[in-house]
Structure formats: C-alpha cells, structure tokens
Design a protein around this motif. Structure first.
Motif, PDB file in Angstrom:
ATOM      1  N   ASP A  31       0.846  -1.115   0.274  1.00 50.29           N
ATOM      2  CA  ASP A  31      -0.105  -0.451  -0.139  1.00 50.29           C
ATOM      3  C   ASP A  31       0.864   1.571  -0.353  1.00 50.29           C
ATOM      4  O   ASP A  31       1.987   1.873   0.741  1.00 50.29           O
ATOM      5  CB  ASP A  31      -0.992  -0.129   1.481  1.00 50.29           C
ATOM      6  N   ILE A  32       0.635   1.993  -0.759  1.00 50.86           N
ATOM      7  CA  ILE A  32       1.334   3.770  -1.360  1.00 50.86           C
ATOM      8  C   ILE A  32       1.532   3.993   0.594  1.00 50.86           C
ATOM      9  O   ILE A  32       2.637   4.995   0.590  1.00 50.86           O
ATOM     10  CB  ILE A  32       0.822   4.804  -1.556  1.00 50.86           C
ATOM     11  N   VAL A  33       0.107   4.203   1.181  1.00 51.35           N
ATOM     12  CA  VAL A  33       0.460   4.138   2.584  1.00 51.35           C
ATOM     13  C   VAL A  33       1.170   3.951   3.902  1.00 51.35           C
ATOM     14  O   VAL A  33       2.393   5.008   4.114  1.00 51.35           O
ATOM     15  CB  VAL A  33      -1.090   4.240   3.200  1.00 51.35           C
ATOM     16  N   ASP A  34       1.585   2.332   3.570  1.00 44.48           N
ATOM     17  CA  ASP A  34       2.501   1.962   4.071  1.00 44.48           C
ATOM     18  C   ASP A  34       3.467   2.822   3.850  1.00 44.48           C
ATOM     19  O   ASP A  34       5.150   2.641   4.297  1.00 44.48           O
ATOM     20  CB  ASP A  34       2.513   0.526   4.277  1.00 44.48           C
ATOM     21  N   LYS A  35       4.320   3.007   2.547  1.00 44.85           N
ATOM     22  CA  LYS A  35       5.441   3.505   1.987  1.00 44.85           C
ATOM     23  C   LYS A  35       5.837   4.126   1.935  1.00 44.85           C
ATOM     24  O   LYS A  35       7.029   4.721   2.875  1.00 44.85           O
ATOM     25  CB  LYS A  35       5.688   3.188   0.243  1.00 44.85           C
ATOM     26  N   ILE A  36       4.609   5.421   2.235  1.00 46.83           N
ATOM     27  CA  ILE A  36       4.924   6.734   2.890  1.00 46.83           C
ATOM     28  C   ILE A  36       5.391   6.606   4.014  1.00 46.83           C
ATOM     29  O   ILE A  36       5.858   7.729   4.756  1.00 46.83           O
ATOM     30  CB  ILE A  36       3.868   7.304   2.823  1.00 46.83           C
ATOM     31  N   VAL A  37       5.010   6.048   5.199  1.00 47.77           N
ATOM     32  CA  VAL A  37       4.927   5.842   6.470  1.00 47.77           C
ATOM     33  C   VAL A  37       6.659   5.636   6.665  1.00 47.77           C
ATOM     34  O   VAL A  37       7.339   6.555   7.430  1.00 47.77           O
ATOM     35  CB  VAL A  37       3.836   5.122   7.349  1.00 47.77           C
ATOM     36  N   GLY A  38       6.699   4.470   5.846  1.00 50.78           N
ATOM     37  CA  GLY A  38       8.023   4.455   6.113  1.00 50.78           C
ATOM     38  C   GLY A  38       9.328   4.853   5.738  1.00 50.78           C
ATOM     39  O   GLY A  38      10.056   5.636   6.288  1.00 50.78           O
ATOM     40  N   LEU A  39       8.650   5.762   4.208  1.00 54.54           N
ATOM     41  CA  LEU A  39       9.933   6.639   4.351  1.00 54.54           C
ATOM     42  C   LEU A  39       9.596   8.316   5.852  1.00 54.54           C
ATOM     43  O   LEU A  39      11.176   8.462   5.667  1.00 54.54           O
ATOM     44  CB  LEU A  39       9.348   7.833   3.266  1.00 54.54           C
ATOM     45  N   GLU A  40       8.454   8.886   6.542  1.00 50.50           N
ATOM     46  CA  GLU A  40       8.607   9.249   6.824  1.00 50.50           C
ATOM     47  C   GLU A  40       9.222   9.394   8.128  1.00 50.50           C
ATOM     48  O   GLU A  40       9.435  10.341   9.188  1.00 50.50           O
ATOM     49  CB  GLU A  40       7.025  10.079   7.233  1.00 50.50           C
ATOM     50  N   MET A  41       9.291   7.758   8.596  1.00 50.90           N
ATOM     51  CA  MET A  41      10.344   7.525   9.953  1.00 50.90           C
ATOM     52  C   MET A  41      11.668   7.369   9.411  1.00 50.90           C
ATOM     53  O   MET A  41      12.368   7.508   9.982  1.00 50.90           O
ATOM     54  CB  MET A  41       9.631   6.312   9.764  1.00 50.90           C
ATOM     55  N   GLY A  42      11.724   8.532   8.335  1.00 46.09           N
ATOM     56  CA  GLY A  42      13.377   7.470   7.762  1.00 46.09           C
ATOM     57  C   GLY A  42      13.701   6.942   7.048  1.00 46.09           C
ATOM     58  O   GLY A  42      15.347   6.997   6.845  1.00 46.09           O
ATOM     59  N   ALA A  43      13.575   5.611   6.295  1.00 47.69           N
ATOM     60  CA  ALA A  43      13.706   4.790   4.868  1.00 47.69           C
ATOM     61  C   ALA A  43      14.623   5.304   4.579  1.00 47.69           C
ATOM     62  O   ALA A  43      13.703   7.008   3.265  1.00 47.69           O
ATOM     63  CB  ALA A  43      12.501   3.680   5.495  1.00 47.69           C
ATOM     64  N   ASP A  44      15.522   4.411   3.673  1.00 44.46           N
ATOM     65  CA  ASP A  44      15.810   5.453   2.598  1.00 44.46           C
ATOM     66  C   ASP A  44      15.473   4.891   1.265  1.00 44.46           C
ATOM     67  O   ASP A  44      15.735   4.935  -0.360  1.00 44.46           O
ATOM     68  CB  ASP A  44      17.610   5.318   2.434  1.00 44.46           C
TER      69      ASP A  44
END
Length: 227
Positions: free
Chosen positions: A84-97
């Motif tokens: 899900d795009i939301v899960d990806k955005i959450v990960g990026l917002e948490m600092g994942a590269d």
C-alpha cells in the motif's frame, strides 16, 4: 574495510538467505530476528546499511526507524509484505531510504544496497563548508550545524541538502532530485522528495523555512547561500 550490513527479519527463512547472499558479496553481516535486537545491534554493530523488516516482534521496523532518526551515515531499506502506498509513505516519513515489497529478487535487493552505499560514499563538493545564514554544512565530514548546534540528518536528507545548497538558486524538479539523490526508479514517485523536504525543514527549524523554497508546479531550490 568491508562494509557492514545488518539484516533484521523475524522469518529465518528470509533473513538467513539474505545474510548469506551479502556474505558471498564480501560484506560483514549480522542477522537478528526481532525489532529490539535490530535496534540494539544497530547501535553496537553500526552497520553501513540495515535491511529491516517492517512487521517484527518487540518493535516494528517503523519504530526502529523512528528511534534511529538521528542516525548519520546509516542507510535503511525496509522490507514488507504490504504494498500500500500509505505504508511506503509511513516508512519514508520515519527515515527509511528505500522500500522493497516481498517477495523480491535477492539480486535487486543487493543492487539497491550497493546503490545506497555508493550514494553514501559519493564524492562531495570541493568546498570545505557551505554557509547559509545560521546553517553551516561540512560535506566531507557530513555534518550540519544550525546556530553552531549539530543537526542529525539521515543519509538521504543530508544528500538532498548538499545538492540544493551546492547549486543555490537553481530550481530542481522533483524528478531531477529523485534521480540525483535516490538513483533508482522509486515506486512511490516524487512524493518521496516532498516527504524528505518536509523532514529537512522541520529538523532545520526556521533556518530551513527561510533556506529551502518550494517553486510551485516545478520543484525546490535553496536561497541565501554564501560563497
């Protein structure tokens, strides 16, 4: 010195083959099977890149990212069964590269880790430092000071800031920033750039708001950089 890779996944059937593949590539590898162990090992082993599963016992991958938000020079690639795009955005917002969805090809994961390592090692601008108002950036040392206080950025946040400050007043499109900083095609598209810009501005405070500007309908630029 061999680069260090930390693999964290609660499924040994996934974690162990990943670790084996990276060892065959010549990396020094540690493997853990829960989020708390991932956090502890990240702080002691100090990997150059962590391959981190999202859904793990004790701490989720998101929580590990959040607690490592002040890391420097440590890349994180998240793994998850979610698409899900939301899960990806959450990960990026948490600092994942970077972000990969299971199942994936090990060769692609290795390629993404190598690309991330190249980004962390890439040649920095020749200037010993870049000054922009209250901000001082040392590209070779990979340090940022605001009012002489250190600001901890993730590797991608730092690379994005260096690129913008190295080309003051130049307007970069989101696609240009995505290509220059991330390199690989990114499933989440240019939203990745927006998320990292939001995080940069927040960490830099008022200085970031005055320094990093949105050019509506185009992209971003930096202003107020001193020679």
């Amino acid at each position: 010195m061999n680069k260090r890779i930390l693999v964290a996944d609660d499924e040994p059937g996934i974690a162990n083959p990943i670790s084996y593949a990276f060892r065959k590539e010549g990396y020094e590898v540690e493997t853990v099977y829960d989020g708390q162990a991932a956090l502890d090992q990240a702080l002691s082993f100090r990997p150059h890149v962590m391959v981190l599963d999202v859904m793990m016992p004790k701490l989720t991958g998101y929580e590990v990212c959040k607690r490592l938000d002040n890391r420097a020079n440590m890349g994180i690639i998240l793994l998850t069964v979610k698409n899900d795009i939301v899960d990806k955005i959450v990960g990026l917002e948490m600092g994942a590269d970077d972000y990969m969805t299971k199942p994936f090809d090990l060769r692609e994961l290795i390629a993404r880790v190598k690309a991330l390592l190249r980004r962390l090692e890439k040649k920095e601008p020749e200037e010993e430092k870049i000054v922009a108002g209250a901000l001082t950036l040392h590209p070779k040392l990979r340090t940022v000071l605001v009012h002489n206080d250190p600001v901890e950025l993730t590797p991608k946040e730092f690379d994005l800031l260096v690129l913008l400050l190295s080309h003051p007043e130049r307007v970069f499109t989101r696609d240009e920033l995505l290509d220059a900083v991330w390199g690989l095609d990114y499933a989440t598209g240019t939203r990745t750039v927006d998320i990292h810009m939001q995080r940069l501005r927040k960490k830099l405070g008022d200085t970031g708001q005055h320094l990093l500007h949105t050019v509506f309908g185009v992209g971003y630029k930096a202003s107020g950089v001193h020679a």
